[in-house]
Scaffold this active site. Structure first.
Site, PDB file in Angstrom:
ATOM      1  N   CYS A  47      35.610 -22.853 -55.041  1.00 37.80           N
ATOM      2  CA  CYS A  47      35.663 -21.620 -55.824  1.00 37.80           C
ATOM      3  C   CYS A  47      34.832 -21.853 -57.080  1.00 37.80           C
ATOM      4  O   CYS A  47      33.890 -22.652 -57.069  1.00 37.80           O
ATOM      5  CB  CYS A  47      37.106 -21.251 -56.152  1.00 37.80           C
ATOM      6  SG  CYS A  47      37.987 -22.523 -57.077  1.00 37.80           S
ATOM      7  N   MET A  48      35.151 -21.208 -58.169  1.00 39.41           N
ATOM      8  CA  MET A  48      34.329 -21.312 -59.371  1.00 39.41           C
ATOM      9  C   MET A  48      34.342 -22.725 -59.957  1.00 39.41           C
ATOM     10  O   MET A  48      33.334 -23.206 -60.470  1.00 39.41           O
ATOM     11  CB  MET A  48      34.818 -20.312 -60.428  1.00 39.41           C
ATOM     12  CG  MET A  48      34.516 -18.860 -60.072  1.00 39.41           C
ATOM     13  SD  MET A  48      32.749 -18.521 -60.041  1.00 39.41           S
ATOM     14  CE  MET A  48      32.345 -18.756 -61.768  1.00 39.41           C
TER      15      MET A  48
END
Length: 477
Positions: free
Chosen positions: A29-30
């Site tokens: 993810c981020m």
């Protein structure tokens, strides 16, 4: 980070999460690298957090390694490349397997710390100290039987009878002693109460409309009588003044415990012991194939769950009642499956010198029935081979079960040994040679089935390639 730095971080992370074989999915993810893992017990979380680039870890539906927004995408891509093309990375070694096996063993100890399993372990602690005497007396009994069949040394055969049978005639006393010792009572009082069961004079006592017989109830009755004695001793000691304890407590314990054994426990335990004997006989006579298949195949999983300890009093009861336990030769086939499996692993991993060396050192013990080095050092950490080894155990158990169903039941006069070490303790309706032939046939069946199941189904193509990758330092064979 640079591409070279991303590669270095990915290479550092990979072994700390259990290696390529332990990773089922990779995503990010981020800020976090998200890994789907086969076995989270293989993750070294402390070592991961010690890496300078790792900001933390989170355990959720996936295992998450916090790398930050600047690095996560590049490290994820590099990790995927490593999984797709391992390159010259060394194959897992015997030390890797041993570590994995030790972690599995430790997890098993934690899982087995339930009240029921702890109680079974305490019962096992009562009987395990008796095993050396059971083995010695069993071998003497086998020697006596062989001499009698050959017609040799009749005077010696007569003398060997008391030598081999004396311990078994008094085993209830030893069980009572060990029971009180294990559960915190005075050992000799446990033995004294249990001795009532084997005293010849009990034949004059009537309970539940039947005259008792010496030894009725066997080790089951002795166990129950000694447990009762422990509770009576504690109860009395709490109520009696300290000045009278040395006189009153032993008297009350022996009196009430002995009467309870005579007028309740002996009869009830006798019914239980008789039912155990009938059940074992019926099992082999009517369901030999299925019984052998199930018992031989599931024994090692039962050991890992701690449930095998419930079988020890059953074995001892059968030996006391019938002279041998027909269950042990079947259960011993689990070790045969492990041996056959280990040979197949040895041949399949021809480029992994480390694991092959471990198998060579563990095989002699496995042939003699000591299976832990192969189980925890080879088959269980590898995963699939443990299952295929159990298949070998099931096949060997089925062979012995069928023989029992056909009238060639083979038993063991003692518990403890298995593998080749069990041959001197075998007994059966047609003599030692016939019993040895049946048992030997079971071993060969277990070896062969464990080998073939492992050869064809023990490895996926990917795991075989992983373990046969570049040989660890020290070269290959």
């Amino acid at each position: 980070m640079s591409d070279e730095k991303n590669r270095a971080v990915a290479e550092a992370i990979l072994p700390l999460v259990g290696g390529a074989a332990n990773i089922r999915s990779v995503a990010h993810c981020m800020t976090r690298l998200r890994l789907g893992l086969a076995d989270r017990a293989l993750v070294d979380t402390e070592a991961l957090r010690a890496l300078p680039e790792v900001l933390g870890t989170v355990e959720d539906d996936t295992y998450q390694i916090v790398l930050g927004p600047a690095a996560v995408a590049g490290v994820t891509e590099r990790l995927r490349r490593l999984l797709e093309s391992p390159g010259p990375a060394a194959a897992p070694t015997a030390e890797d397997l041993a570590g994995r096996g030790e972690r599995i063993r430790a997890q098993g100890r934690v899982r087995n710390a339930t009240p029921v399993k702890l109680a079974l372990r305490r019962i096992a602690n009562i009987f395990v100290p008796l095993i050396p005497a059971l083995i010695g007396c069993g071998i003497v009994a086998g020697l006596s039987g062989a001499l009698a069949n050959l017609g040799w040394a009749p005077a010696l055969v007569t003398a060997l009878g008391p030598v081999s049978s004396g311990f078994m005639s008094l085993i209830a006393v030893f069980v009572g002693y060990n029971t009180a010792k294990e559960f915190g009572g005075t050992p000799v009082l446990g033995g004294a109460v249990a001795s009532v069961i084997v005293y010849a004079g009990v034949a004059k006592v009537e309970a539940f409309g039947h005259h008792l017989t010496p030894g009725q109830g066997g080790v089951v009755g002795a166990l129950g009588a000694a447990l009762l004695a422990v509770h009576l001793e504690r109860w009395t000691r709490r109520l009696v003044p300290a000045a009278l304890d040395v006189l009153v407590t032993p008297t009350v314990t022996v009196l009430l415990g002995g009467l309870a054994a005579l007028f309740g426990l002996m009869y009830l335990a006798g019914e239980v012991s008789t039912a155990i004997g009938h059940a074992a006989t019926w099992l082999l006579a009517h369901g030999g194939l299925l019984a052998g298949l199930v018992l031989g195949g599931l024994f090692l999983p039962l050991v890992m769950l701690g449930l095998h300890q419930a079988l020890i009093p059953i074995h001892t009861t059968l030996i006391q009642q019938q002279g041998s336990t027909v269950l042990l030769p079947i259960l011993a086939m689990a070790g045969a499956g492990q041996v056959g499996c280990a040979v197949a692993v040895y041949l399949r991993l021809r480029h992994n010198a480390s694991i092959r060396a471990t198998i060579r050192s563990a095989l002699p013990a496995g042939l003699l029935g000591v299976g832990e080095p192969l189980v925890y050092g080879v088959t269980l950490p590898l995963g699939r081979p443990f299952v295929t080894a159990c298949v070998g155990g099931a096949a060997g158990g089925a062979f012995i079960g069928v023989a029992g169903q056909l009238g060639d039941a083979v038993g063991s006069t003692a518990i403890g040994p298995s593998g080749w070490a069990l041959f001197p303790l075998l007994a059966g309706p047609h003599g030692l040679l016939a019993s040895a032939a049946v048992y030997g046939g079971g071993l060969l069946t277990g070896y062969l089935a464990g080998f073939l199941a492992t050869w064809f189904f023990g490895f996926t193509r990917e795991t075989l390639a992983e373990y046969n990758a570049v040989a660890p330092e020290g070269g290959s064979e």
